[in-house]
Design an enzyme around this catalytic site. Structure first.
Site, mmCIF file in Angstrom:
data_model
loop_
_atom_site.group_PDB
_atom_site.id
_atom_site.type_symbol
_atom_site.label_atom_id
_atom_site.label_comp_id
_atom_site.label_asym_id
_atom_site.label_seq_id
_atom_site.Cartn_x
_atom_site.Cartn_y
_atom_site.Cartn_z
ATOM 1 N N LYS A 186 17.586 6.425 -2.379
ATOM 2 C CA LYS A 186 16.598 7.338 -1.790
ATOM 3 C C LYS A 186 17.093 8.761 -1.939
ATOM 4 C CE LYS A 186 12.685 6.903 0.558
ATOM 5 N NZ LYS A 186 11.761 5.765 0.517
ATOM 6 N N GLY A 231 -1.258 7.905 10.966
ATOM 7 C CA GLY A 231 -1.047 8.668 9.738
ATOM 8 C C GLY A 231 -2.295 8.650 8.880
ATOM 9 N N GLY A 285 -1.826 9.885 5.390
ATOM 10 C CA GLY A 285 -1.301 10.231 4.069
ATOM 11 C C GLY A 285 -1.706 9.160 3.066
ATOM 12 N N ASN A 286 -0.987 9.125 1.970
ATOM 13 C CA ASN A 286 -1.346 8.201 0.879
ATOM 14 C C ASN A 286 -1.396 6.739 1.339
ATOM 15 O OD1 ASN A 286 0.059 6.270 -1.289
ATOM 16 N ND2 ASN A 286 -1.362 7.642 -2.305
#
Ligand code: GLU
Length: 428
Positions: free
Chosen positions: A107, A219, A221-222
């Site tokens: 990451k 959320g 987002g994507n």
């Protein structure tokens, strides 16, 4: 985690230690797997648009590459810490293992707030990040992808920098690229769709029909947007969704009793998944506090934001109607909240299984890039569905056989696979 600040790395290690004990892993394997293999921290100096210089802190952490090259996203976030990246790298190792793709875990991150950076400054940051760690990147070493606040455009800048320095085309060096430039059809929706593929199977096992189910999503987002898209296209209803309000620096929940209108909400949302509060209110959405998403009378909760959202403080708000928590985000639930959820008899679909669709499609993207031949969207999504469904049943069967939570079962499968690879290579 009460009384002390939340630390995702400590949480990831606590989860690992618990399963390592149950699996009876030897001490050397535990030492190897409970910490990252390699960590790089560096400074990225950028010339800003006003000609001043600013220095950003960057990270890349490789947890394990026994089963294949390290794989995992890069986040741009003002609160990024080395311990967050460590935990996320570790979870990537378990994620690639549980869906059984030939990759390891890594990451990356940069401490920054892209809201305050121009596109040119963001491009400079992407190129600077690659320049600093070029030696450890590559299709056969470590392959970045998008994550929180990074997009296909960021991936292309990174790839271009990598290819410019190495002097060759290497489309397998980065995934999540734009379509037509080495990207895979289906990649953008893969994480959110993957969440709903496993929700579909889990509801089926509980004898529930998705088209009669309601959900609340944290959320926008994507991951959240595509989870909502597929949940709704299967006939389910999403009653509430929360999002970040950059102006107020707080989260906010939007609710509509007949279900949210995805197309309408998308039209009032910026590229970071932030829904415009005034526009949503004008359109008839109830505007509620940030944590209200978890307090909804729904069948399924789908946290798709950040880590540490379902914790000691919020878990008590979960209503008796909830039968399932599907983790679209990485690390949203703390071990203390896990225990409460388990006691309540709620089925929890753990992050590194539920959100593995993204990295699985990244793997498909690499395969297609290497062949230089690209599949149709339907082909990609069919392969993704098969992979996710197979992984779901391996975990679910293990959980039933041993009467353990699905998170523990997923960890057992993943850790055993990685430990075996380390052993066969003669590392431990
Ligand atoms: N950032 C995504 C994740 O957390 C995708 C990683 C990838 O595609 O490598 O799973």
């Amino acid at each position: 985690m009460s009384g002390e600040a939340f630390n995702p790395y400590r949480m990831a290690q606590q989860q690992f230690d618990n399963i390592a004990g149950q699996l009876g892993l030897d001490e050397a394997t535990r030492q190897l797997l409970r910490a990252p293999d390699k960590e790089i921290r560096f400074s990225i100096p950028i010339r800003m648009d006003d000609d001043s210089f600013q220095v950003f802190r960057g990270f890349r952490i490789q947890h394990n590459c026994a089963r294949g090259p390290c794989k995992g996203g890069i986040r741009f976030h003002p609160q990024e810490t080395v311990d967050t990246v460590r935990a996320l790298a570790m979870w990537m190792t378990w994620k690639t293992a549980v869906v059984d793709i030939p990759l390891g875990g890594g990451k990356g991150g940069v401490i920054c707030d892209p809201h305050n950076l121009s596109p040119r400054e963001q491009e400079a940051l992407c190129r600077g990040w690659v320049r600093k760690i070029i030696d450890i990147l590559g299709p056969d070493k470590d392959v970045p992808a998008p994550d929180v606040m990074t997009s296909s455009q960021h991936m292309l800048w990174m790839l271009d920098e990598y290819e410019s320095i190495t002097g060759r085309r290497a489309p397998g060096a980065i995934t999540g690229k734009p379509i037509g430039l080495g990207g895979s059809l289906g990649r953008v929706e893969s994480t959110g769709y993957g969440v709903v593929y496993v929700v579909r199977e889990a509801l089926g096992e509980l004898g529930m029909r998705l088209e009669e189910c309601t959900a609340s999503v944290q959320g926008f987002g994507n991951v959240a947007q595509y989870a909502i898209e597929l949940f709704q296209s299967y006939g389910g209803t999403v009653l509430a969704v929360s999002s970040w309000d950059q102006k107020q620096q707080s989260a906010v929940t939007f609710r509509r009793k007949e279900g949210v209108d995805l197309k309408q909400l998308r039209a009032m949302t910026n590229s970071y998944g932030e829904i415009n509060r005034e526009k949503a209110s004008d359109a008839g959405y109830e505007v509620l506090p940030g944590d209200a998403w978890i307090e909804q009378e729904v069948d399924v909760l789908i946290p798709c934001a950040l880590e540490n959202q379902v914790n000691r403080d919020t878990v008590g708000g979960i209503k008796g109607s909830v039968r399932m928590v599907a983790e679209g985000a990485n690390g949203p639930t703390t071990p203390a909240a896990d225990a409460v959820i388990h006691e309540k008899g709620i089925r929890l679909l753990p992050d590194f299984l539920a959100n593995a669709g993204g990295v699985t499609c990244s793997y498909f993207e690499q395969v297609q890039s290497n062949m230089n031949y690209f599949w149709t969207r339907d082909e990609v999504l069919a392969k993704l569905d098969t992979k996710m469904t197979d992984a779901y049943y391996s975990v679910s069967q293990m959980a039933q056989r041993r009467s353990i939570p699905m998170r523990d079962a997923a960890y057992m499968i993943a850790i055993a696979r990685v430990a075996e690879a380390c052993k066969l290579r003669g590392w431990v």
